[in-house]
Design an enzyme around this catalytic site. Structure first.
Site, mmCIF file in Angstrom:
data_model
loop_
_atom_site.group_PDB
_atom_site.id
_atom_site.type_symbol
_atom_site.label_atom_id
_atom_site.label_comp_id
_atom_site.label_asym_id
_atom_site.label_seq_id
_atom_site.Cartn_x
_atom_site.Cartn_y
_atom_site.Cartn_z
ATOM 1 N N ASP A 12 41.535 31.913 34.386
ATOM 2 C CA ASP A 12 42.210 32.919 35.227
ATOM 3 C C ASP A 12 43.276 33.553 34.342
ATOM 4 O O ASP A 12 43.559 33.067 33.235
ATOM 5 C CB ASP A 12 42.871 32.243 36.444
ATOM 6 C CG ASP A 12 43.618 33.235 37.326
ATOM 7 O OD1 ASP A 12 43.059 34.315 37.616
ATOM 8 O OD2 ASP A 12 44.776 32.959 37.717
ATOM 9 N N SER A 13 43.879 34.623 34.851
ATOM 10 C CA SER A 13 44.973 35.237 34.106
ATOM 11 C C SER A 13 46.221 34.355 34.111
ATOM 12 O O SER A 13 47.069 34.500 33.240
ATOM 13 C CB SER A 13 45.307 36.587 34.736
ATOM 14 O OG SER A 13 45.618 36.388 36.095
ATOM 15 N N TYR A 44 46.214 40.713 35.265
ATOM 16 C CA TYR A 44 44.985 41.461 34.979
ATOM 17 C C TYR A 44 44.791 42.571 36.022
ATOM 18 O O TYR A 44 44.174 43.585 35.759
ATOM 19 C CB TYR A 44 43.764 40.531 35.064
ATOM 20 C CG TYR A 44 43.483 39.675 33.847
ATOM 21 C CD1 TYR A 44 44.428 39.460 32.854
ATOM 22 C CD2 TYR A 44 42.230 39.065 33.706
ATOM 23 C CE1 TYR A 44 44.145 38.659 31.756
ATOM 24 C CE2 TYR A 44 41.937 38.274 32.605
ATOM 25 C CZ TYR A 44 42.893 38.066 31.636
ATOM 26 O OH TYR A 44 42.596 37.280 30.551
ATOM 27 N N GLY A 45 45.325 42.309 37.202
ATOM 28 C CA GLY A 45 44.998 43.137 38.368
ATOM 29 C C GLY A 45 45.471 44.574 38.320
ATOM 30 O O GLY A 45 45.083 45.385 39.145
ATOM 31 N N CYS A 75 38.992 34.034 38.639
ATOM 32 C CA CYS A 75 39.826 35.225 38.779
ATOM 33 C C CYS A 75 38.947 36.316 39.397
ATOM 34 O O CYS A 75 37.887 36.636 38.854
ATOM 35 C CB CYS A 75 40.320 35.652 37.398
ATOM 36 S SG CYS A 75 41.167 37.225 37.389
ATOM 37 N N ASN A 76 39.392 36.827 40.531
ATOM 38 C CA ASN A 76 38.599 37.869 41.203
ATOM 39 C C ASN A 76 38.538 39.145 40.382
ATOM 40 O O ASN A 76 37.525 39.824 40.336
ATOM 41 C CB ASN A 76 39.211 38.197 42.566
ATOM 42 C CG ASN A 76 38.950 37.108 43.583
ATOM 43 O OD1 ASN A 76 38.012 37.200 44.349
ATOM 44 N ND2 ASN A 76 39.760 36.073 43.580
ATOM 45 N N THR A 77 39.654 39.462 39.722
ATOM 46 C CA THR A 77 39.713 40.695 38.945
ATOM 47 C C THR A 77 38.694 40.636 37.803
ATOM 48 O O THR A 77 37.946 41.597 37.561
ATOM 49 C CB THR A 77 41.146 40.891 38.407
ATOM 50 O OG1 THR A 77 42.070 40.697 39.478
ATOM 51 C CG2 THR A 77 41.330 42.253 37.815
ATOM 52 N N GLU A 153 53.590 33.823 41.126
ATOM 53 C CA GLU A 153 53.978 33.345 39.786
ATOM 54 C C GLU A 153 55.446 32.896 39.796
ATOM 55 O O GLU A 153 55.845 32.026 39.037
ATOM 56 C CB GLU A 153 53.754 34.438 38.737
ATOM 57 C CG GLU A 153 52.281 34.780 38.483
ATOM 58 C CD GLU A 153 51.544 33.750 37.611
ATOM 59 O OE1 GLU A 153 52.181 33.115 36.758
ATOM 60 O OE2 GLU A 153 50.317 33.594 37.797
ATOM 61 N N CYS A 185 41.805 37.066 45.851
ATOM 62 C CA CYS A 185 42.545 36.830 44.611
ATOM 63 C C CYS A 185 42.884 35.355 44.631
ATOM 64 O O CYS A 185 43.336 34.833 45.666
ATOM 65 C CB CYS A 185 43.825 37.667 44.574
ATOM 66 S SG CYS A 185 44.909 37.255 43.168
ATOM 67 N N THR A 186 42.685 34.675 43.506
ATOM 68 C CA THR A 186 42.885 33.221 43.512
ATOM 69 C C THR A 186 44.365 32.827 43.583
ATOM 70 O O THR A 186 44.676 31.659 43.770
ATOM 71 C CB THR A 186 42.206 32.584 42.282
ATOM 72 O OG1 THR A 186 42.615 33.294 41.105
ATOM 73 C CG2 THR A 186 40.707 32.623 42.406
ATOM 74 N N HIS A 187 45.254 33.793 43.438
ATOM 75 C CA HIS A 187 46.675 33.496 43.662
ATOM 76 C C HIS A 187 46.994 33.389 45.165
ATOM 77 O O HIS A 187 47.946 32.720 45.550
ATOM 78 C CB HIS A 187 47.565 34.604 43.080
ATOM 79 C CG HIS A 187 47.785 34.523 41.601
ATOM 80 N ND1 HIS A 187 46.791 34.758 40.685
ATOM 81 C CD2 HIS A 187 48.892 34.240 40.881
ATOM 82 C CE1 HIS A 187 47.289 34.642 39.460
ATOM 83 N NE2 HIS A 187 48.556 34.332 39.556
#
Ligand code: DGL
Length: 265
Positions: A12-13, A44-45, A75-77, A153, A185-187
């Site tokens: 992921d980012s 990344y998004g 990461c979805n992006t 984050e 989004c995985t966040h």
């Protein structure tokens, strides 16, 4: 004899992919995991598709050099923009969050589905395409939520500012009377409490991170040694104490083996 899985690579980012990793650790206890967070280049998004593809290929190339036998794009992006290139480039199973998330939406039988994600994921319309390919009569309402990733984050999972931001982003979707909300989004699973509160009890929340871990565990099945002690190695392109502090809260365990890596060499 069927192939056994020994080590999977997850990237992921940043810390978002840890939501996928956490579920994987519970579901496939005997498989080693190499986790790469491209924290130096987060987010990344908000980047262009070309840059996202380049970063994704570099992340996957790094993990491939660690001898993985499956790649999970947590990461979805990256999944939205680079999944085809990754599948073409690497000769191992490649699992992306978008396909898994779309499948979970259809299984949940949502009819008016809200999709939230990074600006780049939403702009790609990858979810619209993936969901409609599986079920054409679903109505999709999308909303980019660019401030959610920095809030996560920062570790601001549940406070009044996060709630205010969520109200602003989700207001339109609520007015559209969605019955299902996909966290694309995985966040975002880390904001689940606030999102659920704002969306209200009538909206079913689908988590693309958990759906991905389920798909990985289905592919692996019983083709791993359950008795083998599992090791998790973390690679970060920017190693900061903050990442580890938040990461350990998300995982609910110590992050032991951590190295920093330069993905641009
Ligand atoms: N966690 C990533 C995703 O699922 C994106 C975060 C970012 O913008 O870097 O889309």
């Amino acid at each position: 004899m069927k192939k056994e899985y020994h080590r999977i690579g997850v990237f992921d980012s940043g810390i978002g992919g840890l939501t996928v990793l956490k579920d994987l650790l519970d579901m496939i206890p005997g498989v080693d995991i190499a986790y790469l967070g491209d924290s130096a280049r987060l987010p990344y998004g908000t980047k262009s598709p070309k840059t996202i593809v380049r970063y994704s290929l570099q992340c996957a190339g790094f993990l491939a050099s660690k001898g993985i036998d499956m790649l999970v794009v947590a990461c979805n992006t990256a999944s939205a923009h680079a999944i085809d290139e990754l599948k073409k480039e690497f000769d191992i199973p490649v699992v992306g969050v978008v396909e898994a998330g779309a499948r979970a939406v259809v299984e949940a039988a949502g009819k008016r589905v809200g999709v939230i994600g990074t600006p780049s994921t939403i702009k790609s319309r990858a979810y619209d395409y993936a969901i409609k390919t599986l079920k054409s009569d679903v109505e999709i309402f999308s909303q980019a939520c660019p401030l959610f990733v920095p809030l996560v984050e920062e570790g601001w999972f549940d406070n009044e500012i996060t709630e205010l931001v969520a109200r602003r982003y989700l207001g339109g979707l609520i007015a559209d009377e969605i019955d299902t909300l996909l966290l694309g989004c995985t966040h975002y699973p880390l904001l689940r409490g606030v999102i659920t509160k704002v969306a209200g009890g009538g909206v079913r929340i689908i988590d693309s991170a958990n759906s991905t871990a389920r798909v990985v565990s289905e592919i692996i099945g019983d083709r791993y040694d359950r008795k083998r002690p599992q090791s998790v190695t973390y690679y970060l392109s920017d190693l900061s104490p903050h990442f580890i502090e938040i990461g350990e809260v998300i995982l609910g365990r110590k992050m032991k083996y951590i190295s920093d890596v330069d993905l641009c060499v």
